[in-house]
Design a protein around this motif. Sequence first.
Motif, short mmCIF file in Angstrom:
data_model
loop_
_atom_site.label_atom_id
_atom_site.label_comp_id
_atom_site.label_asym_id
_atom_site.label_seq_id
_atom_site.Cartn_x
_atom_site.Cartn_y
_atom_site.Cartn_z
N ILE A 33 51.41 46.36 90.03
CA ILE A 33 50.00 46.32 90.40
C ILE A 33 49.74 45.10 91.27
O ILE A 33 50.10 43.98 90.90
CB ILE A 33 49.08 46.24 89.16
N ALA A 34 49.11 45.33 92.41
CA ALA A 34 48.58 44.23 93.22
C ALA A 34 47.08 44.21 93.01
O ALA A 34 46.36 45.08 93.51
CB ALA A 34 48.92 44.42 94.69
N PRO A 35 46.58 43.25 92.23
CA PRO A 35 45.14 43.25 91.92
C PRO A 35 44.30 42.93 93.14
O PRO A 35 44.74 42.24 94.07
CB PRO A 35 45.01 42.13 90.87
N GLY A 36 43.09 43.42 93.13
CA GLY A 36 42.10 43.03 94.11
C GLY A 36 41.16 42.00 93.52
O GLY A 36 41.19 41.73 92.32
N LYS A 37 40.34 41.43 94.35
CA LYS A 37 39.36 40.47 93.86
C LYS A 37 38.37 41.16 92.94
O LYS A 37 38.01 42.32 93.13
CB LYS A 37 38.62 39.84 95.04
N GLY A 38 37.94 40.45 91.89
CA GLY A 38 36.95 41.00 90.99
C GLY A 38 37.49 42.03 90.02
O GLY A 38 36.72 42.77 89.41
N GLY A 39 38.81 42.08 89.87
CA GLY A 39 39.39 42.97 88.87
C GLY A 39 39.75 44.35 89.36
O GLY A 39 40.05 45.24 88.55
N GLY A 40 39.72 44.56 90.66
CA GLY A 40 40.10 45.86 91.19
C GLY A 40 41.60 46.04 91.29
O GLY A 40 42.39 45.16 90.93
N THR A 41 42.01 47.19 91.81
CA THR A 41 43.42 47.49 92.03
C THR A 41 43.60 47.86 93.49
O THR A 41 43.11 48.89 93.94
CB THR A 41 43.89 48.66 91.15
N ASN A 42 44.28 47.01 94.25
CA ASN A 42 44.48 47.28 95.67
C ASN A 42 45.72 48.11 95.94
O ASN A 42 45.71 48.98 96.82
CB ASN A 42 44.56 45.96 96.44
N ILE A 43 46.79 47.83 95.20
CA ILE A 43 48.03 48.59 95.36
C ILE A 43 48.56 48.90 93.96
O ILE A 43 48.56 48.05 93.08
CB ILE A 43 49.10 47.80 96.14
N LEU A 44 49.00 50.14 93.79
CA LEU A 44 49.57 50.58 92.52
C LEU A 44 50.84 51.34 92.83
O LEU A 44 50.81 52.39 93.47
CB LEU A 44 48.57 51.47 91.78
N PHE A 45 51.98 50.79 92.43
CA PHE A 45 53.27 51.44 92.69
C PHE A 45 53.80 52.03 91.39
O PHE A 45 53.95 51.33 90.39
CB PHE A 45 54.27 50.45 93.27
N LEU A 46 54.07 53.33 91.41
CA LEU A 46 54.45 54.08 90.22
C LEU A 46 55.83 54.69 90.40
O LEU A 46 56.04 55.47 91.33
CB LEU A 46 53.43 55.19 89.95
N SER A 47 56.75 54.33 89.53
CA SER A 47 58.09 54.91 89.63
C SER A 47 58.10 56.37 89.16
O SER A 47 58.91 57.17 89.62
CB SER A 47 59.09 54.09 88.81
N GLN A 48 57.17 56.70 88.25
CA GLN A 48 57.07 58.07 87.72
C GLN A 48 55.61 58.50 87.78
O GLN A 48 54.90 58.49 86.78
CB GLN A 48 57.61 58.14 86.30
N PHE B 59 51.39 59.13 85.03
CA PHE B 59 50.33 58.13 85.09
C PHE B 59 48.99 58.77 85.45
O PHE B 59 48.93 59.69 86.27
CB PHE B 59 50.68 57.06 86.12
N THR B 60 47.93 58.29 84.83
CA THR B 60 46.57 58.70 85.16
C THR B 60 45.80 57.48 85.62
O THR B 60 45.64 56.52 84.86
CB THR B 60 45.86 59.32 83.94
N VAL B 61 45.33 57.50 86.87
CA VAL B 61 44.63 56.32 87.39
C VAL B 61 43.20 56.29 86.88
O VAL B 61 42.61 57.31 86.51
CB VAL B 61 44.64 56.29 88.93
N ARG B 62 42.63 55.08 86.88
CA ARG B 62 41.25 54.89 86.45
C ARG B 62 40.65 53.78 87.30
O ARG B 62 40.55 52.63 86.89
CB ARG B 62 41.18 54.55 84.97
N TYR B 63 40.29 54.15 88.54
CA TYR B 63 39.67 53.18 89.44
C TYR B 63 38.19 53.01 89.09
O TYR B 63 37.67 53.70 88.23
CB TYR B 63 39.82 53.63 90.90
N HIS B 64 37.56 52.07 89.77
CA HIS B 64 36.18 51.65 89.55
C HIS B 64 36.14 50.69 88.35
O HIS B 64 37.00 50.73 87.47
CB HIS B 64 35.24 52.83 89.34
N GLY B 65 35.12 49.82 88.36
CA GLY B 65 35.05 48.82 87.31
C GLY B 65 36.23 47.87 87.40
O GLY B 65 36.76 47.59 88.48
N CYS B 66 36.66 47.38 86.26
CA CYS B 66 37.80 46.46 86.23
C CYS B 66 39.08 47.29 86.11
O CYS B 66 39.72 47.37 85.06
CB CYS B 66 37.67 45.50 85.05
N SER B 67 39.45 47.92 87.22
CA SER B 67 40.56 48.88 87.18
C SER B 67 41.90 48.20 86.95
O SER B 67 42.84 48.84 86.45
CB SER B 67 40.60 49.70 88.47
#
Length: 215
Positions: free
Chosen positions: A115-130, A134-142
Amino acid sequence: MRAVIPYKKENAKSRLSPVLSQTEREEFVELMLKDVVDSLICAGITAIDVLTTSSEGVPDDLDVKLVVTEPGLNESINAYLQTVDEPTMIIMADLPLVKSSHIKKIISFPEDVVIAPGKGGGTNILFLSQPKEFTVRYHGCSFLSHRDITNELGKSIRVFDSLLASTDIDEPHDIVELLIYGDGLSKEYAEKRFCTKSGKGRVKISANSKLSGFI
């Protein structure tokens, strides 16, 4: 290995409306998308999908595959992840400061999730080997949400801490970072409209031409 970029052009980046018109914002996000795609390709990732609700507005000269989806960031990404059978990077389209060296580093880690976090608790990059697991959950403190999801799955995790990877261009003050650290098409676009100016506090942007005063 592949990458997917969620992308919206129509009336994009409304929080930049104090300094850029709608037409300018739409031009700007297109150039940021091109910068992200260029960094991915330079890092050796050539299987690139652009996830969008409309094929309109995606540059014709980009060597990407368009995946047209229904609205809803989480819903569209999660549906997409169920279609891929290889390690996948989810990277936002507003990260023009991300370099190919960052991407190479992220995909070199042995952990299941990076995970490469974004400012304010976001997720800018998410690298998944499988990705199918995985189920993503963006918005808020993702960032915390994705960390918790990874732990619940019993997967290993790596946090990629980087100023440039954490800087998404959402607010007028983010353009300062682009002018200082950027080197792509979106920086060239910003340079035509703004310059940096130091004050008593942090560096701010001021207009090069039609805008006046500090932003």
